[in-house]
Scaffold this active site. Structure first.
Site, mmCIF file in Angstrom:
data_model
loop_
_atom_site.group_PDB
_atom_site.id
_atom_site.type_symbol
_atom_site.label_atom_id
_atom_site.label_comp_id
_atom_site.label_asym_id
_atom_site.label_seq_id
_atom_site.Cartn_x
_atom_site.Cartn_y
_atom_site.Cartn_z
ATOM 1 C CB SER A 76 -0.865 -0.024 1.177
ATOM 2 O OG SER A 76 -1.900 0.931 0.974
ATOM 3 C CG LEU A 77 2.039 5.484 2.404
ATOM 4 C CD1 LEU A 77 2.251 6.384 1.346
ATOM 5 C CD2 LEU A 77 1.763 5.950 3.970
ATOM 6 C CG PHE A 133 -7.689 3.285 6.311
ATOM 7 C CD1 PHE A 133 -7.867 3.656 5.134
ATOM 8 C CD2 PHE A 133 -6.600 2.549 6.846
ATOM 9 C CE1 PHE A 133 -7.103 3.085 3.913
ATOM 10 C CE2 PHE A 133 -5.848 2.287 5.868
ATOM 11 C CZ PHE A 133 -5.798 2.437 4.438
ATOM 12 C CG ASP A 197 -6.574 -4.051 -3.124
ATOM 13 O OD1 ASP A 197 -7.401 -3.011 -2.471
ATOM 14 O OD2 ASP A 197 -5.358 -3.625 -3.183
ATOM 15 C CG HIS A 217 -5.622 -2.761 0.277
ATOM 16 N ND1 HIS A 217 -4.950 -2.307 -0.753
ATOM 17 C CD2 HIS A 217 -5.260 -1.908 1.324
ATOM 18 C CE1 HIS A 217 -4.202 -1.257 -0.389
ATOM 19 N NE2 HIS A 217 -3.978 -1.218 0.624
#
Length: 251
Positions: A76-77, A133, A197, A217
């Protein structure tokens, strides 16, 4: 890191999650691999940067954690940041982007407008937005509620990161575009994505070199064995495409 390690993976977590996210993979690693899971500055017990949005400062802080003789795995990030750090650090043996494309906002995934609204919500109420989140990113897992229970068991309910670091991470998600860097990368680049995802646009998922079945995800939570096999295959032969590797026959 040990100089004797022949194959080293460095696993980098995503927004709002510290390095404990990788714990479910521990039972499945082949013995010949060395696996490192450093936290980003500002997460867990690691001191935040004076200027968390500075990629140059981030590169300086992470230089010892991201050696050139390792395979970097960014989720991810973490993948977005690892790609951006190619401009600042010696290239790794390979870069793995897990659940991330060349950039994050996408009209058919998380749109720029949706990301802007999320950033605004985080400024108003960081705790509630972070909790939202944690649920949201699990929406594509086979059993989102069970995945959320496992995530809470790993990470707890409190935000284990500095507020300024999280704010800077949202800025990075909105602004970093690795398209140029990945067009002519200095190392092999492997793209992995969960088949379902919800944070990736369908076109981004379809361009992945390997799509993890039964995962959204958060494959470290939902498919740790399959993910470990894919990452181990890359560590052993970083220049080989995963399409050439039979992951199901790996130990």
């Amino acid at each position: 890191m040990s100089d004797s390690a022949t194959n080293t993976l460095v696993l980098l977590s995503g927004w709002g999650c510290d390095a404990r996210i990788w714990c479910p993979l521990a039972p499945f690693w082949p013995s010949e691999l060395e696996v490192e899971t450093p936290d980003w500055p500002g997460y867990a017990d690691r001191s935040p940067l004076a200027y968390p949005a500075s990629l140059e400062a981030l590169a300086d802080a992470m230089a010892e954690d991201l050696p050139g003789d390792a395979v970097w795995v960014g989720w991810s990030l973490g993948g977005l940041l690892a790609g951006a750090l190619l401009d600042y650090l010696p290239a790794p043996r390979a870069l793995v982007l897990l659940g991330m494309g060349a950039r994050f906002p996408h009209p058919e995934g998380v749109s720029p407008t949706a990301l802007t609204r999320f950033r605004q919500a985080f400024r108003r109420d960081p705790v509630a937005t972070h909790a939202h989140f944690m649920h949201w990113q699990l929406g594509g897992e086979p059993s989102p509620r069970a995945a959320h229970r496992r995530l809470r068991t790993l990470l707890g309910d409190e935000i284990n990161a500095d507020a300024a670091t999280l704010t800077a991470g949202l800025t990075h998600l909105a602004e970093i575009d690795n398209t140029r860097r990945l067009a002519t990368p200095p190392c092999p680049v492997h793209r992995l994505a969960g088949e379902d995802d919800p944070l990736l646009a369908p076109a981004v998922r379809e361009r992945a070199d390997y799509r993890l079945p039964g995962a959204g995800h958060c494959p470290p939570i939902s498919q740790p064995m399959r993910l470990t096999r894919a990452l181990a295959a890359i560590a052993v032969a970083p220049a080989r495409s995963l399409a050439e590797t039979s992951l199901e026959t790996m130990p």
